[in-house]
Design a protein around this motif. Structure first.
Motif, PDB file in Angstrom:
ATOM      1  N   SER A 134       0.834  -1.209   0.000  1.00  0.00           N
ATOM      2  CA  SER A 134       0.000   0.000   0.000  1.00  0.00           C
ATOM      3  C   SER A 134       0.860   1.247   0.000  1.00  0.00           C
ATOM      4  CB  SER A 134      -0.923  -0.005   1.223  1.00  0.00           C
ATOM      5  OG  SER A 134      -1.809  -1.109   1.210  1.00  0.00           O
ATOM      6  N   ILE A 141      -4.259  -1.557  -0.179  1.00  0.00           N
ATOM      7  CA  ILE A 141      -4.313  -2.923  -0.697  1.00  0.00           C
ATOM      8  C   ILE A 141      -4.698  -3.829   0.472  1.00  0.00           C
ATOM      9  CG2 ILE A 141      -3.009  -4.810  -1.734  1.00  0.00           C
ATOM     10  CD1 ILE A 141      -1.282  -2.777  -3.124  1.00  0.00           C
ATOM     11  N   THR A 174      -0.219  -8.768  -8.966  1.00  0.00           N
ATOM     12  CA  THR A 174      -0.867  -7.549  -8.461  1.00  0.00           C
ATOM     13  C   THR A 174       0.042  -6.335  -8.624  1.00  0.00           C
ATOM     14  OG1 THR A 174      -2.096  -8.843  -6.821  1.00  0.00           O
ATOM     15  CG2 THR A 174      -1.975  -6.465  -6.474  1.00  0.00           C
TER      16      THR A 174
END
Length: 292
Positions: A134, A141, A174
């Motif tokens: 994050s 996240i 991701t």
């Protein structure tokens, strides 16, 4: 939208015997692919009895390798990846797809708490990953490592060369999507207790924990990790110099101070080089995959 569902499986006959019939009932038009990662139980037989497509690997290559094999074989516009151990609810696939309709390129099923994790240790490790990632991308996240996700196939295929053969493919994919400027969304889910024996190994996954930390940085923006580290190391060197000067009155740099300052400079240069290499790694990410 044509849908493919890819399930990596190694000795998951118990979980698949429950999951596959539900998938066939809920998504009769979907392409369901199970990648048998060198199973020694009845995984293949369960899949054949359920009428789904099976890709059998002659030996276990790892979860990531199974994901890559399934992605290459899939024909759908969207691929949903889910585990074969019965933890993921097929009903939640619809929620991921609804989120994708809002314009997302990847939607991750985010586990909500300690009860959804395999152990306290993994819950703590995943929480650390989430906070670090994050900070890297400047976006919250909630679950970086969830294996339950939906992706646009052509965009996902563009990053197959980055994916490891082991268990950290969710982290890699991701961060790669964020780095390429694609839209990543999250949908809260709850997971069930896995069916069968876990493949997690404490020692092996402890090492993997450290490797993932470095991978998070190098996949997105290495300099964002290397620069503060270099400043901290060089700062300790200058602090050591000031303490030595206060103690002796000498303005000379000690060997330790010199070593730390030089180490800080080297770390910074390594980060700068890594940043340039990362930019080259994503040089084709701006190309429209639909033009391929």
């Amino acid at each position: 939208m044509h849908l493919s569902i890819v399930i990596p499986a190694k000795n998951e006959e118990q979980g698949l015997s429950n999951t596959l019939p539900r998938l066939a009932e809920l998504y009769p038009e979907a392409e369901i692919i199970v990648v048998d990662d060198g199973s020694t139980d009845g995984t293949r037989g369960i899949c054949e009895a359920s009428g789904v497509k099976v890709l059998s690997q002659p030996y276990s290559k790892g979860n990531g390798a199974a994901i890559k094999a399934g992605a290459r074989a899939a024909s759908g516009d969207v691929i949903v990846f889910m585990d074969g151990d019965g933890q993921h609810d097929p009903m939640d696939i619809e929620r991921l797809l609804y989120k994708m309709d809002e314009g997302y390129d990847m939607v991750v099923g985010a586990r909500s708490g300690l009860s959804d994790q395999a152990s306290i240790a993994r819950w703590g490790a995943n929480g650390f990953y989430n906070r670090l990632a994050s900070w890297m991308v400047n976006k919250n996240i909630p679950d970086l490592t969830s294996g339950f996700r939906a992706v646009r196939r052509k965009k996902f295929l563009g990053f197959l060369y980055l994916l490891p053969n082991g268990f950290s493919y969710p982290t890699t994919s991701t961060m790669a999507f964020f780095r390429a400027g694609y839209s990543v969304g999250f949908v809260p889910i709850s997971v069930s207790q896995r069916v069968g024996k876990s493949h997690i190994n404490v020692l092996r996954d402890g090492v993997r924990f450290l490797l993932i930390i470095f991978k998070i940085g190098t996949l997105y923006s290495p300099l964002k990790v290397y620069f503060p580290t270099s400043v901290a190391v060089a700062g300790i060197g200058f602090l050591n110099y000031l303490l030595a000067w206060a103690a002796s009155g000498s303005f000379r740099f000690t060997n330790m101070s010199t070593l730390l300052v030089l180490a800080g400079m080297i770390i910074f240069l390594m980060g700068l080089l890594s940043e340039q290499l990362t930019n080259l790694q994503y040089k084709d990410a701006d190309a429209d995959p639909d033009d391929e």
